[in-house]
Motif scaffolding. Structure first.
Motif, PDB file in Angstrom:
ATOM      1  N   GLY A   3       0.840  -1.216   0.000  1.00 19.18           N
ATOM      2  CA  GLY A   3       0.000   0.000   0.000  1.00 19.18           C
ATOM      3  C   GLY A   3       0.863   1.251   0.000  1.00 19.18           C
ATOM      4  O   GLY A   3       0.437   2.307   0.468  1.00 19.18           O
ATOM      5  N   SER A   4       2.086   1.117  -0.547  1.00 20.50           N
ATOM      6  CA  SER A   4       3.066   2.216  -0.451  1.00 20.50           C
ATOM      7  C   SER A   4       2.687   3.440  -1.287  1.00 20.50           C
ATOM      8  O   SER A   4       3.205   4.528  -1.052  1.00 20.50           O
ATOM      9  N   THR A   5       1.786   3.267  -2.249  1.00 24.07           N
ATOM     10  CA  THR A   5       1.357   4.426  -3.037  1.00 24.07           C
ATOM     11  C   THR A   5       0.145   5.115  -2.402  1.00 24.07           C
ATOM     12  O   THR A   5      -0.340   6.119  -2.921  1.00 24.07           O
ATOM     13  N   MET A  42      -4.189  -9.424  -4.204  1.00 26.73           N
ATOM     14  CA  MET A  42      -5.185 -10.369  -4.714  1.00 26.73           C
ATOM     15  C   MET A  42      -4.560 -11.367  -5.691  1.00 26.73           C
ATOM     16  O   MET A  42      -5.264 -12.204  -6.249  1.00 26.73           O
ATOM     17  N   SER A  44      -6.128   2.938  13.859  1.00 27.75           N
ATOM     18  CA  SER A  44      -7.526   3.219  14.204  1.00 27.75           C
ATOM     19  C   SER A  44      -7.691   3.313  15.713  1.00 27.75           C
ATOM     20  O   SER A  44      -6.714   3.288  16.467  1.00 27.75           O
ATOM     21  N   MET A  51      -2.184   6.981   0.702  1.00 22.40           N
ATOM     22  CA  MET A  51      -1.993   8.203   1.501  1.00 22.40           C
ATOM     23  C   MET A  51      -1.068   7.933   2.692  1.00 22.40           C
ATOM     24  O   MET A  51      -0.077   8.619   2.886  1.00 22.40           O
ATOM     25  N   ALA A  79      -8.262   8.623  15.725  1.00 19.59           N
ATOM     26  CA  ALA A  79      -8.669   9.127  14.399  1.00 19.59           C
ATOM     27  C   ALA A  79      -7.538   9.977  13.825  1.00 19.59           C
ATOM     28  O   ALA A  79      -6.775  10.589  14.577  1.00 19.59           O
ATOM     29  N   ASP A 122      -4.199  -1.187  10.360  1.00 15.02           N
ATOM     30  CA  ASP A 122      -5.177  -0.823  11.405  1.00 15.02           C
ATOM     31  C   ASP A 122      -5.309   0.702  11.500  1.00 15.02           C
ATOM     32  O   ASP A 122      -6.277   1.268  11.042  1.00 15.02           O
ATOM     33  N   GLY A 176      -5.737  -0.012   1.798  1.00 16.23           N
ATOM     34  CA  GLY A 176      -6.908   0.780   2.173  1.00 16.23           C
ATOM     35  C   GLY A 176      -8.113  -0.086   2.533  1.00 16.23           C
ATOM     36  O   GLY A 176      -8.056  -1.318   2.494  1.00 16.23           O
ATOM     37  N   GLY A 207       3.669  -6.185  -6.665  1.00 16.29           N
ATOM     38  CA  GLY A 207       2.858  -7.156  -5.930  1.00 16.29           C
ATOM     39  C   GLY A 207       1.424  -6.682  -5.835  1.00 16.29           C
ATOM     40  O   GLY A 207       1.164  -5.487  -5.715  1.00 16.29           O
ATOM     41  N   ALA A 233      -0.450  -1.154   4.587  1.00 14.93           N
ATOM     42  CA  ALA A 233      -1.225   0.102   4.617  1.00 14.93           C
ATOM     43  C   ALA A 233      -2.251   0.044   3.483  1.00 14.93           C
ATOM     44  O   ALA A 233      -2.566   1.054   2.856  1.00 14.93           O
ATOM     45  N   ARG A 275       1.471  -2.031  -7.241  1.00 14.63           N
ATOM     46  CA  ARG A 275       0.752  -2.935  -8.149  1.00 14.63           C
ATOM     47  C   ARG A 275       1.311  -2.831  -9.551  1.00 14.63           C
ATOM     48  O   ARG A 275       1.775  -1.776  -9.961  1.00 14.63           O
ATOM     49  N   ASN A 331       0.668   7.994  -8.796  1.00 11.55           N
ATOM     50  CA  ASN A 331       1.425   6.849  -8.307  1.00 11.55           C
ATOM     51  C   ASN A 331       2.844   6.852  -8.870  1.00 11.55           C
ATOM     52  O   ASN A 331       3.808   6.537  -8.194  1.00 11.55           O
ATOM     53  N   MET A 367      -8.062  14.705   9.284  1.00 17.68           N
ATOM     54  CA  MET A 367      -9.454  14.693   8.801  1.00 17.68           C
ATOM     55  C   MET A 367     -10.410  15.244   9.840  1.00 17.68           C
ATOM     56  O   MET A 367     -11.622  15.063   9.736  1.00 17.68           O
ATOM     57  N   TYR A 382     -17.734   5.022  13.412  1.00 20.93           N
ATOM     58  CA  TYR A 382     -16.407   5.349  13.962  1.00 20.93           C
ATOM     59  C   TYR A 382     -16.567   6.316  15.142  1.00 20.93           C
ATOM     60  O   TYR A 382     -15.928   6.164  16.184  1.00 20.93           O
TER      61      TYR A 382
END
Ligand SMILES: NC(=O)c1ccc[n+]([C@@H]2O[C@H](COP(=O)([O-])OP(=O)(O)OC[C@H]3O[C@@H](n4cnc5c(N)ncnc54)[C@H](OP(=O)(O)O)[C@@H]3O)[C@@H](O)[C@H]2O)c1
Length: 309
Positions: A11-13, A74, A124, A15, A162, A122, A94, A71, A92, A37, A54, A166, A273
């Motif tokens: 998930g390096s690309t 899925m 969170s 946020m 949180a 997580d 999403g 990678g 990371a 990906r 990206n 945001m 949340y």
């Protein structure tokens, strides 16, 4: 001589993932592999140039010293080579339909490649204290944690409340109408951490032996709803009208009714949340910022004073 740890960031690309890669590289004592990906349509897999943002992130990560690996969570066959020789996997990924099956694939590959520690996506409130059904997104984290435990792969959870970035978009603020609204008595403490600070704590968590199969709980700031309103007003100079929306039980009833008629998760999941926060059920109980005194996390007052909200 100690060998440097190799850390793979999935998930390096994204946020947060991009910030985690930067924080790891800035910390400087690890080798960083950034997983991205690839374009399935290509006969020979190549990095997908169609996404300019990206592409820029990949170039920036490379320039700072990250090794880029391809990678897709899925596509399990892509994960074994990505995890080969890796000590710690940081996810990371999403929130989406891939969150659970994709991370399970990543855990399987990590286990097969003898990865020593896995940090799931997580970032969170403490979802371990929630019940299934309290939050449809956080249920996925519970499922991934159970899978890690089932597989016997060492994990560290990073819990930060949180994201402060945001804060102006949480359902407590209705800035269009200059209203600050809350459920409950307004006195329950709520935890907030910026994404930059969260990334710095993740960079510590990858190698801290104190957090094997535990959660690193951090918070840049902890404020009640009423303190949050006052802090917002002080930092921005605007006055908000305070509005009580009812009890926590009434909030739960509102969420149940909303969910029953919702066309999408987004119609109610942010309120779920807030329920975890305003009820105190997902509160972080063991905030451990002090373990890393060199990190001076941003407070809500500092964040709002910068005018970024
Ligand atoms: N506590 C809070 O207030 C809060 C707020 C927001 C987010 N979060 C959490 O923070 C975490 C990261 O969220 P984010 O907003 O940074 O996510 P994001 O920006 O949506 O990024 C998601 C990343 O996952 C990658 N990804 C998606 N599907 C993939 C696949 N099949 N294989 C490999 N990679 C895949 C994406 O790659 P591509 O770039 O190729 O699409 C991207 O790099 C999540 O757990 C999220 O729930 C917490």
């Amino acid at each position: 001589m100690t060998t440097k740890l190799t850390v793979l960031v999935a998930g390096s690309t994204g946020m947060l993932g991009f910030k985690i890669v930067s924080a790891l590289l800035e910390k400087g004592d690890v080798n960083v592999r950034a997983m991205v990906r690839f374009c399935k349509a290509e006969a020979t897999p190549t990095l997908d140039d169609s996404n300019a943002e990206n592409r820029q992130k990949i170039d920036a990560m490379k320039a700072k010293g990250a090794i880029i690996v391809e990678g897709d969570v899925m596509q399990p066959e892509t994960l074994l080579p990505a995890c080969a020789g890796v000590d710690v996997v940081v996810s990371a990924i999403g929130n989406s339909e891939v969150t659970v099956p994709g991370q399970k694939n990543l855990i399987d590959a990590a286990k097969q490649q003898s990865v020593k520690r896995f940090i799931p996506s997580d970032y969170s409130v403490d979802y371990r204290k929630l019940d299934y059904g309290d939050n449809d997104n956080l249920d996925k984290r519970k499922e991934v944690l159970e899978y890690l435990q089932l597989k016997g792969l060492e994990y560290t959870l990073v819990l930060n409340g949180a994201f402060m970035d945001m804060i102006a978009y949480i359902p407590l603020f209705d800035l269009e109408h200059q209203i600050f609204q809350y459920w409950g008595d307004g006195e329950t403490p709520l935890d907030f951490t910026t994404t930059d600070d969260t990334a710095k704590y993740v960079a510590e968590a990858v190698s801290d032996p104190g957090f094997a199969n535990m959660a690193l709980e951090v918070a840049g700031d902890t404020l009640t709803s009423k303190q949050l309103k006052a802090t917002y007003e002080g930092a921005t100079g605007s006055k908000l009208t305070e509005k009580s929306l009812g009890s926590i039980a009434e909030m739960q009833a509102w969420i149940t009714a909303k969910k029953a008629s919702a066309s999408s998760l987004n119609d109610y999941v942010f309120h779920q949340y807030m329920y975890a926060m305003l009820s105190g059920k997902g509160k972080l109980d063991r905030i451990g910022n002090d373990r890393y005194p060199h990190i001076k996390p941003t407070t809500v007052e500092q964040f709002l004073s910068k005018g970024d909200a």
